[in-house]
Write an enzyme that holds these catalytic residues in place. Structure first.
Site, PDB file in Angstrom:
ATOM      1  N   PHE A  23      55.337 -53.790  -5.180  1.00 23.00           N
ATOM      2  CA  PHE A  23      54.097 -53.044  -5.437  1.00 23.00           C
ATOM      3  C   PHE A  23      53.973 -52.625  -6.907  1.00 23.00           C
ATOM      4  CE2 PHE A  23      54.731 -52.705  -0.916  1.00 23.00           C
ATOM      5  CZ  PHE A  23      53.455 -52.883  -0.407  1.00 23.00           C
TER       6      PHE A  23
ATOM      7  N   GLY B   5      46.868 -55.256 -11.171  1.00 25.19           N
ATOM      8  CA  GLY B   5      45.774 -56.145 -10.831  1.00 25.19           C
ATOM      9  C   GLY B   5      44.515 -55.370 -10.515  1.00 25.19           C
TER      10      GLY B   5
ATOM     11  N   CYS C  31      42.871 -49.835   5.651  1.00 28.05           N
ATOM     12  CA  CYS C  31      43.863 -48.772   5.843  1.00 28.05           C
ATOM     13  C   CYS C  31      44.067 -47.917   4.601  1.00 28.05           C
ATOM     14  CB  CYS C  31      45.199 -49.380   6.281  1.00 28.05           C
ATOM     15  SG  CYS C  31      45.158 -50.070   7.948  1.00 28.05           S
TER      16      CYS C  31
ATOM     17  N   LYS D 272      53.090 -42.200   8.762  1.00 28.52           N
ATOM     18  CA  LYS D 272      52.202 -43.293   8.368  1.00 28.52           C
ATOM     19  C   LYS D 272      51.353 -42.907   7.163  1.00 28.52           C
ATOM     20  CE  LYS D 272      49.860 -47.104   8.344  1.00 28.52           C
ATOM     21  NZ  LYS D 272      48.977 -47.566   9.417  1.00 28.52           N
TER      22      LYS D 272
ATOM     23  N   ASP E 205      38.949 -52.587  26.449  1.00 30.95           N
ATOM     24  CA  ASP E 205      38.009 -52.446  25.345  1.00 30.95           C
ATOM     25  C   ASP E 205      36.606 -52.255  25.909  1.00 30.95           C
ATOM     26  OD1 ASP E 205      38.442 -53.324  22.110  1.00 30.95           O
ATOM     27  OD2 ASP E 205      36.378 -53.130  22.807  1.00 30.95           O
TER      28      ASP E 205
END
Length: 434
Positions: free
Chosen positions: A245, A249, A256, A200, A30
């Site tokens: 899911f 709400g 993400c 993804k 890092d």
């Protein structure tokens, strides 16, 4: 094997510790010396259940080390995992790939011949091919599917692995890296670069769409006098839909889903395939925050000026201290701007919230947060908040009025304790307007 993990934020620190747990020698890299020092001392600078124990275990054993040196990483690693962030660009919905590009450039300058560079960051389709071409490096793409609060479990026992590869050698290497996971029966999908990159973003787009769908149904229920909780229960019994899911709400947030669906829509536009429905998914999600503000005004008699409002929740979801794009804090900040005296309480995210929203008030204890409140907003679904005794809470507040922004509190129990209770997607009590 000798692995490096480039980037030791949420994804990278988790991946590094879990790869050490699988038996590899891991070097985390890092550019932030403070982060490297903290992790080297066995400290994780964010909340993720189970991760501090793994980091402490493997830094103590020497199986996990940290550095700021790409030269050291290049000399050490047989496989390099790139786990840096891809935030949304300030000037558009596109993903900012500066950190990914910098990591690949640094590895190209230092990696040993034959080393495999594996991207795990969420990137627009076409990125892997571009990086492989520009850096003349053997590349693979292995997307992550981590849920905050369950990241260790999702790494060590994932529901699937996806390898985006262009050679049998790259697949063989990745199979060796993940040998214990594959031996446990985890499904493996081997794909080309574009498909692996899309897995993804497509998964996040689908989940965001499902969440926004039930929230759109909540809007219809509010207009028509229906109850979205019963509607969702009925829909969830359909095996083609399922119950996950489908809880209406205040909507999704975090680092993400919001930025990933915007980046996906932007990239699709570039490819000439406009995914216009994703823009509506985003808009529905943001409208739910507006609706909570409207309900707060209604319960306070048309405006919140001078009202003492307690917001239960700061993290975007329970089990995390992540406040990125937090619906709870977005609502809290809106009410503060409208003149409310806002106090926030969260079991884990208080320090992060204070830094990002210093104008809000904060209470360390739940009872302190409730004491004297004119209105309570339940906006992050922590177990501690679901277990509140409404009678005890009624004795603490100035006025027993609550908005359940997560649809998990028992309205009958709260009403029986004397509370004016409102939830998204449910009918207003008799005598109260929409």
């Amino acid at each position: 094997m000798r692995l490096t993990v480039i980037g030791t934020g949420y994804l990278g620190a988790t991946h590094a510790a879990c790869m050490a747990e699988l038996g590899h020698d891991v070097l985390g890299v890092d550019v932030d010396p403070e982060k490297v020092a903290a992790l080297s001392a066995g400290r994780v600078p964010f909340h993720e259940p189970g991760l501090p124990e793994l980091v402490a275990k493997h830094t103590a054993s020497g199986r996990l080390r940290l550095t700021t040196s790409f030269a050291e990483a290049g000399a050490f690693g047989e496989v390099h995992f790139v786990c840096v962030g891809t935030p949304q660009r300030a000037d558009s919905g596109a993903a900012d790939l500066r950190h990914v590009d910098a990591a690949f450039a640094a590895l190209a300058a230092h990696a040993a011949p034959g080393a495999l560079v594996v991207g795990k960051s969420t990137v627009p389709v076409g990125t892997a091919q571009r990086l492989a071409r520009n850096h003349a490096t053997e590349v693979a793409w292995n997307p992550e599917f981590l849920r905050e609060g369950f990241a260790v479990e999702d790494t060590l026992r994932p529901d699937r692995l996806v390898f985006g590869v262009e050679s049998a050698r790259a697949e063989t290497i990745l199979r060796a890296v993940y040998a214990p996971v594959l031996a446990a029966g985890t499904p493996l999908v081997t794909a080309d670069f574009p498909t692996a990159e899309l897995v993804k973003t497509a998964a996040n787009a689908f989940l965001a769409t499902k969440i926004s769908f039930i929230n759109a149904m909540a809007e219809v229920c509010e207009a028509a006098g229906g109850d979205v909780r019963t509607l969702a229960e009925a829909l969830g019994h359909d095996d083609r839909i399922g119950p996950k899911f489908l809880r209406a709400g205040i909507g999704f947030g975090g680092g993400c889903l919001p930025k990933d669906i915007r980046a996906f829509a932007h990239r699709a536009d570039e490819l000439g395939v406009p995914l216009t429905f994703l823009r509506e998914v985003d808009a529905i999600n943001m409208r739910r925050r507006d609706r909570v503000v409207e309900l707060a005004r209604e319960l306070c008699g048309s405006d919140v000026l001078g009202a003492r409002v307690t917001v239960l929740g700061a993290a975007f979801k329970p089990g995390s201290d992540d406040i990125r794009d937090s619906p709870a804090l977005a609502v809290a900040a809106r009410l503060r701007l409208e003149g409310a005296d806002v106090t926030v309480h969260d079991p884990e995210a208080m320090d992060n919230a204070r830094k990002a929203f210093p104008s809000l008030g904060y209470a360390l204890g739940l009872e302190d947060a409730l004491r004297g409140a004119d209105l309570v907003l339940h906006l992050t679904e922590w177990p501690q908040f679901r277990e509140i005794d409404p009678e005890r809470a009624a004795a603490l507040v100035a006025r027993p009025r609550i908005v359940d922004g997560r649809g998990v509190l028992d309205p009958d129990r709260w009403a029986a304790a004397g509370w004016r209770f409102r939830a998204l997607g449910t009918p207003a009590p008799a005598g109260e307007g929409h």
